[in-house]
Enzyme design. Structure first.
Site, PDB file in Angstrom:
ATOM      1  N   HIS A   1       0.844  -1.205   0.000  1.00 43.52           N
ATOM      2  CA  HIS A   1       0.000   0.000   0.000  1.00 43.52           C
ATOM      3  C   HIS A   1       0.882   1.259   0.000  1.00 43.52           C
ATOM      4  CE1 HIS A   1      -2.986  -2.713   2.305  1.00 43.52           C
ATOM      5  NE2 HIS A   1      -3.592  -2.434   1.163  1.00 43.52           N
TER       6      HIS A   1
ATOM      7  N   SER B   1      -2.586  -7.808   2.695  1.00 41.78           N
ATOM      8  CA  SER B   1      -2.842  -7.754   4.146  1.00 41.78           C
ATOM      9  C   SER B   1      -3.177  -9.149   4.655  1.00 41.78           C
ATOM     10  CB  SER B   1      -4.006  -6.805   4.444  1.00 41.78           C
ATOM     11  OG  SER B   1      -3.727  -5.519   3.975  1.00 41.78           O
TER      12      SER B   1
ATOM     13  N   ARG C   1      -2.037  -5.667  -8.801  1.00 40.99           N
ATOM     14  CA  ARG C   1      -0.950  -6.629  -8.661  1.00 40.99           C
ATOM     15  C   ARG C   1      -0.985  -7.633  -9.810  1.00 40.99           C
ATOM     16  NH1 ARG C   1      -2.697  -7.558  -2.610  1.00 40.99           N
ATOM     17  NH2 ARG C   1      -4.592  -6.941  -3.667  1.00 40.99           N
TER      18      ARG C   1
ATOM     19  N   LYS D   1     -18.398  -5.712   6.816  1.00 37.47           N
ATOM     20  CA  LYS D   1     -17.116  -6.403   6.674  1.00 37.47           C
ATOM     21  C   LYS D   1     -16.484  -6.643   8.041  1.00 37.47           C
ATOM     22  CE  LYS D   1     -13.872  -5.988   2.866  1.00 37.47           C
ATOM     23  NZ  LYS D   1     -13.267  -5.103   1.887  1.00 37.47           N
TER      24      LYS D   1
HETATM   25  P1  ADP Z   1      -9.865  -3.360  -0.505  1.00 40.95           P
HETATM   26  O1  ADP Z   1     -10.597  -4.165   0.528  1.00 40.95           O
HETATM   27  O2  ADP Z   1     -10.532  -2.066  -0.845  1.00 40.95           O
HETATM   28  O3  ADP Z   1      -9.422  -4.114  -1.731  1.00 40.95           O
HETATM   29  P2  ADP Z   1      -7.097  -3.338   0.356  1.00 40.95           P
HETATM   30  O4  ADP Z   1      -6.572  -2.670   1.585  1.00 40.95           O
HETATM   31  O5  ADP Z   1      -6.960  -4.806   0.282  1.00 40.95           O
HETATM   32  O6  ADP Z   1      -8.581  -2.843   0.281  1.00 40.95           O
HETATM   33  O7  ADP Z   1      -6.434  -2.717  -0.920  1.00 40.95           O
HETATM   34  C1  ADP Z   1      -6.558  -1.369  -1.270  1.00 40.95           C
HETATM   35  C2  ADP Z   1      -5.926  -1.163  -2.638  1.00 40.95           C
HETATM   36  O8  ADP Z   1      -4.534  -1.391  -2.543  1.00 40.95           O
HETATM   37  C3  ADP Z   1      -6.448  -2.118  -3.727  1.00 40.95           C
HETATM   38  O9  ADP Z   1      -6.499  -1.430  -4.954  1.00 40.95           O
HETATM   39  C4  ADP Z   1      -5.385  -3.181  -3.771  1.00 40.95           C
HETATM   40  O10 ADP Z   1      -5.305  -3.806  -5.060  1.00 40.95           O
HETATM   41  C5  ADP Z   1      -4.134  -2.355  -3.490  1.00 40.95           C
HETATM   42  N1  ADP Z   1      -3.050  -3.165  -2.940  1.00 40.95           N
HETATM   43  C6  ADP Z   1      -3.052  -3.962  -1.854  1.00 40.95           C
HETATM   44  N2  ADP Z   1      -1.847  -4.568  -1.687  1.00 40.95           N
HETATM   45  C7  ADP Z   1      -1.064  -4.125  -2.702  1.00 40.95           C
HETATM   46  C8  ADP Z   1       0.285  -4.395  -3.125  1.00 40.95           C
HETATM   47  N3  ADP Z   1       1.078  -5.256  -2.497  1.00 40.95           N
HETATM   48  N4  ADP Z   1       0.722  -3.767  -4.218  1.00 40.95           N
HETATM   49  C9  ADP Z   1      -0.070  -2.926  -4.902  1.00 40.95           C
HETATM   50  N5  ADP Z   1      -1.338  -2.626  -4.584  1.00 40.95           N
HETATM   51  C10 ADP Z   1      -1.835  -3.222  -3.505  1.00 40.95           C
END
Ligand code: ADP
Length: 165
Positions: free
Chosen positions: A20, A131, A93, A44
């Protein structure tokens, strides 16, 4: 005077990872202001509450003066309309992210025709990071230091040590 270009990076951030933060560092170079929006969706189940999730991000971005961190319960499209912000940042990703991300982007645009979603790719070594994966590694006592900020590492340690008692 030219208007400031503001973008929003929304997500669960449960908890924030270096993946992130890589996206944050890229976005902040492109826009004048970046708002990181921590989603609080009552449907959620999160490991960390929105206060903690916001706090971990704030601690990780203190050096950036043009980043603010907010929490929001409700539709992203409504938040954007209210704040008059049109640009959404999301991270991509794998191909597996693509379908969900594209449908989200199109849905947001249906709800608010002004919204444009911009996808950014992380550094290659962070592409496998999520995460969920970090929580899984931490749950087995694995070392997550290279994937998350220090405050998250400590919080995960505490979470799992109290759970085991
Ligand atoms: P959500 O539940 O909204 O998907 P996340 O916290 O999982 O929330 O992810 C928020 C954003 O960050 C999403 O667009 C996700 O694809 C991106 N993201 C999460 N991990 C990574 C990573 N390792 N590299 C790039 N983008 C990421």
């Amino acid at each position: 005077m030219q208007n400031k270009k503001t973008a929003i990076y929304p997500g669960s951030f449960d908890p924030v990872t270096n993946g992130h933060l890589d996206i944050v560092e890229r976005a902040v170079k492109i826009f004048d202001e970046l708002v990181i929006l921590v989603a609080d969706n009552p449907e959620k189940k999160y490991m960390f509450n929105s206060f903690d999730r916001k706090n971990f991000i704030e601690k990780s971005v203190v050096e950036f003066k043009n980043i603010s961190v907010r929490t929001h319960e409700g539709l992203l499209a409504d938040y954007l309309s209210e704040k008059k912000i049109q640009i959404v940042i999301r991270g991509l990703r794998f191909v597996s992210d693509f379908e969900y991300e594209l449908s989200l982007a199109l849905m947001n645009r249906k709800l608010n025709g002004q919204i444009e979603t911009i996808f950014l790719a992380p550094r290659e070594e962070l592409i496998y990071l999520s995460s969920t994966m970090v929580k899984e590694i931490a749950s087995f006592g694995g070392d997550v230091s290279r994937w998350v900020p220090e405050c998250v590492k400590t919080a995960l340690k505490n979470k799992y040590s109290t759970r085991k008692q």
